[in-house]
Design a protein around this motif. Structure first.
Motif, short mmCIF file in Angstrom:
data_model
loop_
_atom_site.label_atom_id
_atom_site.label_comp_id
_atom_site.label_asym_id
_atom_site.label_seq_id
_atom_site.Cartn_x
_atom_site.Cartn_y
_atom_site.Cartn_z
N HIS A 1 0.82 -1.21 0.00
CA HIS A 1 0.00 0.00 0.00
C HIS A 1 0.85 1.26 0.00
CE1 HIS A 1 -4.23 -0.67 -0.08
NE2 HIS A 1 -4.04 -1.80 0.55
N LEU B 1 -7.44 -9.63 -10.43
CA LEU B 1 -8.60 -8.80 -10.15
C LEU B 1 -8.55 -8.24 -8.74
CD1 LEU B 1 -10.95 -8.03 -11.94
CD2 LEU B 1 -12.28 -9.89 -10.95
N GLU B 2 -8.18 -9.10 -7.80
CA GLU B 2 -8.12 -8.65 -6.40
C GLU B 2 -7.05 -7.58 -6.21
OE1 GLU B 2 -9.51 -12.62 -3.92
OE2 GLU B 2 -7.43 -12.39 -4.53
N MET C 1 -6.26 -5.25 -7.98
CA MET C 1 -6.64 -3.91 -8.45
C MET C 1 -7.13 -3.01 -7.32
SD MET C 1 -5.77 -3.72 -11.47
CE MET C 1 -4.42 -4.84 -11.13
N GLN C 2 -7.42 -3.61 -6.15
CA GLN C 2 -7.86 -2.80 -5.02
C GLN C 2 -6.76 -1.84 -4.58
OE1 GLN C 2 -8.23 -5.13 -1.30
NE2 GLN C 2 -7.45 -6.80 -2.53
N VAL D 1 -6.93 1.85 -5.36
CA VAL D 1 -7.85 2.71 -4.60
C VAL D 1 -7.42 2.73 -3.13
CG1 VAL D 1 -10.28 3.18 -4.15
CG2 VAL D 1 -9.64 1.82 -6.14
N LEU E 1 -9.57 2.10 0.09
CA LEU E 1 -9.97 0.77 0.57
C LEU E 1 -9.19 0.39 1.81
CD1 LEU E 1 -10.34 -1.24 -2.73
CD2 LEU E 1 -12.12 -0.40 -1.24
N PHE F 1 -14.37 -6.49 -3.83
CA PHE F 1 -14.05 -5.57 -4.92
C PHE F 1 -14.15 -6.27 -6.29
CE2 PHE F 1 -10.88 -3.15 -7.45
CZ PHE F 1 -11.52 -1.93 -7.43
N PRO F 2 -13.62 -7.50 -6.43
CA PRO F 2 -13.76 -8.18 -7.72
C PRO F 2 -15.22 -8.38 -8.14
CG PRO F 2 -12.09 -9.27 -6.43
CD PRO F 2 -12.72 -8.26 -5.52
N TYR G 1 -14.33 -3.74 5.28
CA TYR G 1 -13.90 -4.40 4.05
C TYR G 1 -12.48 -3.94 3.74
CZ TYR G 1 -14.65 0.20 2.10
OH TYR G 1 -14.58 1.54 1.88
N PRO H 1 -8.23 -4.46 2.67
CA PRO H 1 -7.08 -5.24 3.16
C PRO H 1 -6.96 -5.30 4.68
CG PRO H 1 -6.44 -3.77 1.40
CD PRO H 1 -7.84 -3.41 1.76
#
Lengths: 438, 510
Positions: A123, A150-151, A153-154, A157, A160, B6-7, B496, B498
């Motif tokens: 991060h 896909l995961e 890609m968080q 942002v 998150l 998220f996916p 939600y 990480p």
């Protein structure tokens, strides 16, 4: 009608994104914002204005103080660091830095070579990056073993992660940032205030470990070969365990064999004037006192080795001079003026044994004579305020009475011995914590 | 793929864009393609083969049923129905109950002192196997009874059984209801898509803001029942019921909202169950599609069966008219409740706690109804007033919370042991700050309490009119302010990302 719906939907989305952006700003303040700034602020520096970027994890920003380096040698070496920065991210950081500062030397800290990848590190290493293909590749490289494409890609942002800190938001978080300090650490204060005696964990050796170097290092060297980049690899001084030191020796030798520059400060504790009893936060990080010494040494070494020009007094770099003044405000409560001003030092003078009796407003200081001392300086700090010089005394003085303190207000004293060189004082070691009274 | 991940959100948005980008007549194909992709992303390959086998069997048997009915060949139709049910239910039984069966057989062998133990199988199941099996069996039965058209197209059958929004957690759909929506071309409807998205956000709020926080409190208490005794246990029981509701109904909101965006309106699964006045009404408002499915396909089938008619006759002859009315019904409902318990999982705690417990409550309430009426009349209690309604709802809540303790605590012994630990009076935990040691600090508890108040307020408003309809009637600034606040609340307070390991959907295991 359809157009109206579209406009409405877009307006709502924009409003939502704006509000989320404000929240993200508020949430990423303080320690998160500091980590963000180390990577993001490089885009703000005028193109080509940096002599070097210093890549690495917390041992870099805890040790390297860019404003101090500018004040001492006039060089502009930015901290391109963050907490828990994985070594794997180095090549992406090099590419990113080169976009704006193509001629800047890339200094790569080696001390995080064996640290691995953590969620926090990913991060912090990616938040400050502007969206780009390089950022995409970096996220994929760092998250490859942890998340599906896909995961992962968080990590585009940051909200998150940071939303979990909602309970910590304070009005201060909504105020725009303090004065620019050019990548100096200002928020992670425990590197300023904590002092640990590391004499027992110091085990320096010239021996090299057996076995293969980490793949991530070989990968980076291959990358540098391919891209024809000539970084400088630096091992910061750390009182580490035997296995770590021998492994680092092996890997530094490999780097040298591959034709790259290496500066090994692991074995230069004495040369740098570092005091194992007082100059470290822990075995991996110096505190502010150690950081000033390392920065002075490394800045002089870089200026000489790479011929960086002295930019002090250059109007184009006035903001760097201002950054030093800003930075002094941040570190003054933790250091003496003789440290942050870079006055001459004589590390052969030991810490005096100071005893304080009485009470604030009527404190009596006494000490044993320090061999070789040409005099003593008395400092006092009140509460969490900055240290203030009270008196400069001759070598025969072994007592001092301070009646200037405010009664009832707790204060702390420390005593700095000094020698003379060409009539100028050279300040010796002193007790950073000081002796409290009241 | 978790519905709150998220996916999933990315997957949903991409699928929605593609769905409305392709020509209208091909939109069901897009839904099928995304459903297949969703399965591939959610499950290993082998369990998917079980699902594919079920689809093939259902499609083939339904066509045979239709052919048998068209040819007037009842035996062929019946045979195809039996084969279809046997295959789909057999797969479900093999995947989900073989371990339970083997464990019980082993217990029996041990009781008989036979020195042999069966291996306990634990096969991997495809996602939502319990949900799609009921959907498939309902479809076969409707086809057999001639109340549902038969879908000859294999891909369309596969979409009906594997429609991805409803795959993991239901609702259990009927083919005759969903067919016109799944396969009729839909035009983009801005209002409907907005409604769908709003419902999804509300579902995320329930799941991420409320259920996740409730889960922390419940897990902390139930993880150490020896430490948290007395009122902690009953507090956890109440909180778990809220957790189950916010988790399951939150997922339903996400599912129904997502489906609404495609123009497919799925049946409701919850209707403010906490306002129920009786346990029976509670089950008509909680997991509605499961209750309706069991009523229509099991209870009515049983009551119409030759054996039940024979039982009625026998009871009339030997026990009287009243017993002849009650006995077959109670036996039928007993079968249904046992099945509800078994559907929730292969374990006696489910059969007793989710099945028999509620059957007992409903049966007793019906048997004692005349007595209750007399008592109310004697005590002159105003049963039309709010206070009585509130008392009834609280009573239902308490009874449901106790039943769900069996659901939450793994094993019958553990549930009973925990209940025993609850027999300790310690009201001081509500005033001495002990509740702050359960994993949530004061700020988070405030978020939870305010969230639950909002939930009850919305549920109360929903009783008379759709909350989204109410919202749509408000002036634009107010409407946007409410929606923005809800979005921000989910984004900020949601557990939600990480730093959180968001609790998985409790009903996902089915």
């Amino acid at each position: 009608m359809r157009k109206l719906y579209l406009v409405r939907a877009l307006a709502f989305l924009l409003l939502l994104l704006l509000l989320l952006g404000c929240l993200q700003y508020a949430l990423t303040r303080s320690i998160d914002q500091q980590n963000y700034n180390w990577l993001a602020n490089i885009y703000k520096e005028p193109a080509g204005s940096l002599d070097a970027v210093y890549i690495g994890a917390s041992n870099v920003y805890s040790t390297w103080l860019p404003p101090v380096a500018f004040d001492r040698c006039g060089i502009t070496v930015y901290n391109y660091t963050n907490s828990s920065q994985p070594f794997e991210s180095a090549r992406f950081l090099i590419l990113e830095a080169q976009k704006r500062h193509p001629d800047a030397l890339c200094i790569i800290g080696l001390n995080n070579l064996y640290d691995g990848i953590s969620d926090l590190g990913i991060h912090y290493s990616t938040n400050g990056f502007r969206p780009s293909v390089n950022k995409f590749h970096m996220i994929r490289r760092l998250t490859g073993s942890l998340y599906t494409p896909l995961e992962s890609m968080q990590y585009f942002v940051p909200f998150l992660r940071f939303h979990s800190r909602w309970a910590d938001i304070s009005p201060r978080d909504l105020v725009f940032s303090d004065g620019d300090v050019k990548g100096g650490n200002v928020e992670i204060k425990y590197f300023f205030s904590t002092i640990q005696d590391m004499t027992s964990s110091y085990s320096y050796t010239m021996e090299a470990a057996e076995g293969e170097s980490p793949g991530v290092l070989l990968e980076l060297l291959d990358f540098c070969d391919r891209e024809q980049i000539r970084p400088l690899f630096v091992a910061s001084p750390q009182p580490r365990e035997w296995d770590y030191v021998t492994s680092l020796n092996r890997d530094m030798e490999l780097i040298r064999q591959r034709g790259y520059d290496v500066l090994d400060m692991m074995g230069s504790i004495e040369e740098l004037g570092l005091d194992l009893r007082q100059d470290f936060y822990n075995s991996s990080h110096t505190n502010i006192h150690g950081a000033i010494k390392v920065t002075e040494y490394l800045a002089a070494w870089l200026a000489e080795r790479y011929g960086f020009s002295d930019k002090r007094g250059d109007a184009a770099y006035a903001d760097w001079q201002q950054a030093f003044e800003n930075y002094v405000e941040d570190i003054a409560p933790y250091t003496l003026d003789l440290e942050y001003l870079g006055l001459a030092r004589d590390f052969s003078l030991p810490v005096p044994a100071l005893a304080v009796s009485g009470a604030p407003g009527a404190a009596q200081l006494s000490w044993e004579p320090v061999p070789g001392a040409a005099g003593y300086c008395v400092y006092r700090k009140t509460g969490d305020g900055p240290w203030q010089a009270l008196a400069s005394l001759g070598p025969e003085a072994l007592l001092y009475e301070d009646e200037s303190g405010a009664p009832g207000e707790g204060c702390t004293y420390t005593l700095v011995p000094f020698s003379l060189s060409s009539g100028e004082p050279c300040y010796g070691n002193f007790d950073y914590t000081g002796v409290p009274v009241g | 793929m978790s519905l709150t991940s998220f996916p999933f959100i990315a997957f949903f948005l991409v699928s929605l864009a593609v769905y409305y980008a392709v020509p209208e007549r091909l939109r069901w194909c897009a839904l099928f393609a995304f459903s297949a992709l969703f399965m591939l992303l959610s499950s290993p390959l082998l369990p998917l083969l079980y699902w594919a086998a079920a689809v093939l069997a259902v499609n083939f048997c339904a066509r045979q049923i239709a052919a048998g009915r068209a040819a007037g060949n009842g035996r062929r139709a019946k045979g195809a129905l039996a084969a279809g049910i046997l295959l789909t239910v057999g797969l479900l039984a093999a995947l989900k109950y073989s371990g339970f069966l083997a464990a019980n057989l082993n217990a029996l062998l041990a009781l008989l002192r036979v020195d042999y133990r069966l291996p306990i199988p634990a096969p991997a199941s495809p996602p939502g196997v319990s949900f799609y099996t009921l959907t498939a069996v309902g479809y076969l039965l409707d086809s057999y009874w001639g109340i549902s058209p038969v879908q000859p197209n294999l891909l369309k059958t596969a979409l009906f059984i594997g429609y991805y929004p409803q795959l993991i957690s239901g609702p259990i759909t009927r083919y005759r209801q969903i067919e016109p929506q799944l396969f009729t071309p839909h035009r983009f409807d801005y209002v409907q898509v907005c409604f769908g998205l709003q419902r999804m956000v509300w579902g995320f709020f329930k799941k991420l803001v409320l259920s996740a926080r409730l889960g922390i409190l419940v897990d902390t208490i139930y993880a150490h029942p020896e430490r948290y005794t007395g009122l902690y246990i009953w507090l956890a029981a109440a909180l778990f019921l809220f957790q189950l509701y916010t988790d399951f109904s939150g997922c339903m909101d996400i599912v129904l909202g997502a489906s609404e965006c495609y123009g497919v309106l799925l049946p409701e699964n919850f209707k403010t169950p906490f306002f129920s006045r009786s346990v029976q009404e509670y089950w008509q408002r909680w997991h509605i599609t499961l209750g309706a499915w069991l009523r229509d396909y099991i209870l009515y089938s049983l009551l119409r069966s030759r054996a039940w008619r024979g039982l009625t006759k026998w009871a009339k002859a030997h026990l009287g008219k009243k017993a002849a009315r009650q006995l077959p019904t109670y036996l039928g409902t007993l079968c249904v409740w046992l099945l509800i318990g078994l559907w929730h999982g292969g374990g006696w705690q489910y059969i007793l706690g989710m099945g028999l417990w509620f059957w007992l409550l409903i049966t007793l309430s019906q048997l004692c109804e005349p007595l209750f009426k007399k008592a109310l009349a004697f005590l002159k209690i105003n049963t039309a007033g709010f206070a009585w309604h509130l008392f009834q709802s609280l009573r239902v809540f308490a009874l449901a919370a106790v039943g769900n303790m069996f659901f939450r605590l793994q094993g019958l012994g553990a549930a009973l042991e925990t209940m025993r630990a609850g027999l300790h009076w310690n009201p001081e935990i509500f005033t001495d700050g002990s509740l702050l040691s359960l994993g949530l600090d004061l700020k988070n508890i405030w978020v939870l309490l305010l969230g639950l108040v909002l939930l009850l307020l919305v549920s109360w408003l929903q009783e008379t009119k759709s909350i989204r309809q109410r919202l749509a009637e408000q002036p634009l600034p107010l409407r946007w302010a409410i929606l923005l606040l809800l979005c921000l609340a989910v984004a900020l307070f949601g557990m939600y990302g990480p730093e959180f390991n968001a609790a998985t959907f409790i009903y996902e295991q089915f």
